[in-house]
Design an enzyme around this catalytic site. Structure first.
Site, PDB file in Angstrom:
ATOM      1  CB  ILE A  24     -24.560   1.433 -18.008  1.00  0.00           C
ATOM      2  CG1 ILE A  24     -25.094   0.643 -16.816  1.00  0.00           C
ATOM      3  CG2 ILE A  24     -24.865   0.714 -19.311  1.00  0.00           C
ATOM      4  CD1 ILE A  24     -26.607   0.491 -16.809  1.00  0.00           C
ATOM      5  N   GLY A  25     -22.021   2.167 -15.758  1.00  0.00           N
ATOM      6  CA  GLY A  25     -21.605   2.991 -14.631  1.00  0.00           C
ATOM      7  C   GLY A  25     -20.460   2.299 -13.943  1.00  0.00           C
ATOM      8  N   GLY A  27     -17.875   2.431 -10.396  1.00  0.00           N
ATOM      9  CA  GLY A  27     -17.390   3.006  -9.157  1.00  0.00           C
ATOM     10  C   GLY A  27     -16.472   2.016  -8.481  1.00  0.00           C
ATOM     11  CB  ALA A  28     -14.323   2.339  -5.497  1.00  0.00           C
ATOM     12  CB  ALA A  30     -20.072  -1.217  -6.815  1.00  0.00           C
ATOM     13  CB  VAL A  32     -24.001  -0.270 -12.764  1.00  0.00           C
ATOM     14  CG1 VAL A  32     -25.436  -0.629 -13.150  1.00  0.00           C
ATOM     15  CG2 VAL A  32     -23.930   0.132 -11.296  1.00  0.00           C
ATOM     16  CE  LYS A  50     -24.103  -0.841  -5.829  1.00  0.00           C
ATOM     17  NZ  LYS A  50     -24.828  -0.072  -4.803  1.00  0.00           N
ATOM     18  CG  ASP A 146     -24.977  10.784  -0.386  1.00  0.00           C
ATOM     19  OD1 ASP A 146     -24.608  11.976  -0.416  1.00  0.00           O
ATOM     20  OD2 ASP A 146     -24.354   9.870  -0.960  1.00  0.00           O
TER      21      ASP A 146
END
Length: 414
Positions: A24-25, A27-28, A30, A32, A50, A146
């Site tokens: 569902i997500g 990234g580099a 990691a 999810v 995650k 952030d």
């Protein structure tokens, strides 16, 4: 802050306790996953996992993971995400968390409102929850550093929770910080200046930029390369909402946050008090209606917006935060206002104080403009020298994580 994590015995502590579903997500290092609990009192419930590849980055990045885990565990607020249990599976760290099926505000923007949310009720509701979370952070002497739409997660029932604490820091002893971290478009001028340090008012600036992002679909200057963005923030007047038809109470909120002099910005508590007229317009039903229009997270795709380059206090690779957005990739970041990126013979990114040749610079500008999603990439800046023996790849980063462990005054785990 709460020192009591969720009871780990309530949740499976081995991989076979979960049925892993779709991504569902991503990234580099990691991704999810959506997952279903197979055993125990929560059997049948859906969660998010995650999955962090512990062998994908250098040893010194372990502290950033530990910092995020400690912050998530110690926070006890309805608008701040926590984790249920963290388990080691071979060379991976699985972080089991609530499933916020709406994804991030950034994902919702891209799917339903690429020019921004025009519902004042939805804007006020998201920003009210975010302000409460940030006020809680600041009351506990923490900086997020952030804050942006990609780090504001949404439940299908319109729950709003702040995530990604990998670059958070403490103000328990020192009144200011100096580390060069954040995402350029959302970074406050005093963070970029690197002169007198900064405090929680830097998060207030980011809150104001996030408000514009939610209302207009992207942050100011987001279509420019990172170095250009930083110069524009320093040299130009503070960004403002574009167009004449904005709710005046909303415009007042944005303008109060985006004061170049941090002393003129209100605190998050003051924002909640002074701007009650705007926050009283909060309407969760309008956000629920937006969420009903979007497909499930696993069916959403990327867009052509530029990459978000995240400056971090280390050049090491690290797992991305829980933004749950598609199209996340590892992208290089400037080493600071005067840093440059080149590509070495082995394909790895190299940082230097000297500019690359014209061809490389052109390629970098093109890459910055053609990215497809939110990213986290290493940047350099002042960072505390790690003490003690280095942690080896694959070593359990949780082995010393006791209930009394806290974030120290430099933002590190002690």
């Amino acid at each position: 802050m709460s020192g009591q994590p969720a009871k780990e015995t309530e949740w499976p502590e081995t991989a076979d306790g979960y049925q892993q579903g779709a991504v569902i997500g991503h990234g580099a290092f990691a991704p999810v996953y959506k997952a279903r609990v197979l055993v125990g009192p929560h059997k049948g419930e859906e969660v998010a996992i995650k999955v962090i590849d512990l062998e994908a980055f250098a040893d010194s990045s372990m502290e950033e993971i530990r910092r995020e885990l400690v912050t998530m565990r110690n926070c006890d607020h309805p608008n701040v995400i926590r984790y249920f249990v963290a388990i080691i599976v071979k060379h991976q760290l699985w972080l089991v968390m609530p499933l916020l099926a709406g994804g991030s505000c950034l994902s919702l923007l891209r799917a339903t409102a690429p020019t921004g949310f025009k519902s004042v009720g939805a804007l006020a509701y998201i920003l009210l929850a975010t302000a409460r979370a940030m006020a809680y952070f600041h009351a506990n002497k923490l900086l997020h550093r952030d804050l942006k739409a990609g780090n504001i997660l949404l439940g299908a029932d319109a729950a709003v929770q702040i995530a990604d604490f990998g670059v958070s820091a403490s103000l328990k002893e020192e009144k200011t910080r100096t580390t060069f971290v954040g995402t350029p478009c959302w970074m406050a001028p005093e963070v970029l200046e690197q002169s007198g340090g900064y405090n929680e008012k830097a998060d207030v600036w980011s809150f104001g930029i996030t408000a514009i992002e939610l209302a207009q679909g992207e942050a100011p200057f987001q279509r420019f390369p990172p170095l250009k963005v930083m110069m524009m923030i320093l040299q130009r007047d503070p960004p403002q909402l574009t167009g004449p038809d904005w709710d005046p109470d909303f415009a007042d909120l944005v303008n109060s946050c985006l004061q170049k002099d941090p002393q003129r910005r209100p605190s998050m508590e003051q924002i909640l008090q002074v701007h009650q007229k705007f926050f009283r317009k909060a309407d969760p039903s309008q956000l629920v209606e937006l969420l009903r229009r979007v497909p499930p997270l696993e069916q959403r795709g990327p867009t052509g917006l530029p990459e978000e380059v995240v400056m971090r206090p280390t050049v090491d690779k690290r797992p991305v935060g829980v933004s749950w957005d598609f199209g996340e990739t590892t992208t290089a970041a400037p080493a600071g206002p005067g840093g440059y990126q080149t590509t070495g013979p082995d394909g790895r990114k190299v940082w230097s104080a000297s500019p690359p040749d014209a061809a490389q610079a052109g390629a970098r500008r093109q890459d910055s403009r053609e990215g497809t999603g939110g990213i986290n990439a290493g940047g350099t800046g002042p960072r505390k020298q790690q003490e003690g023996p280095p942690r080896h790849k694959g070593e359990d980063p949780l082995e010393d994580l006791s209930e009394t462990e806290e974030i120290d005054d430099d933002g590190d785990v002690e």
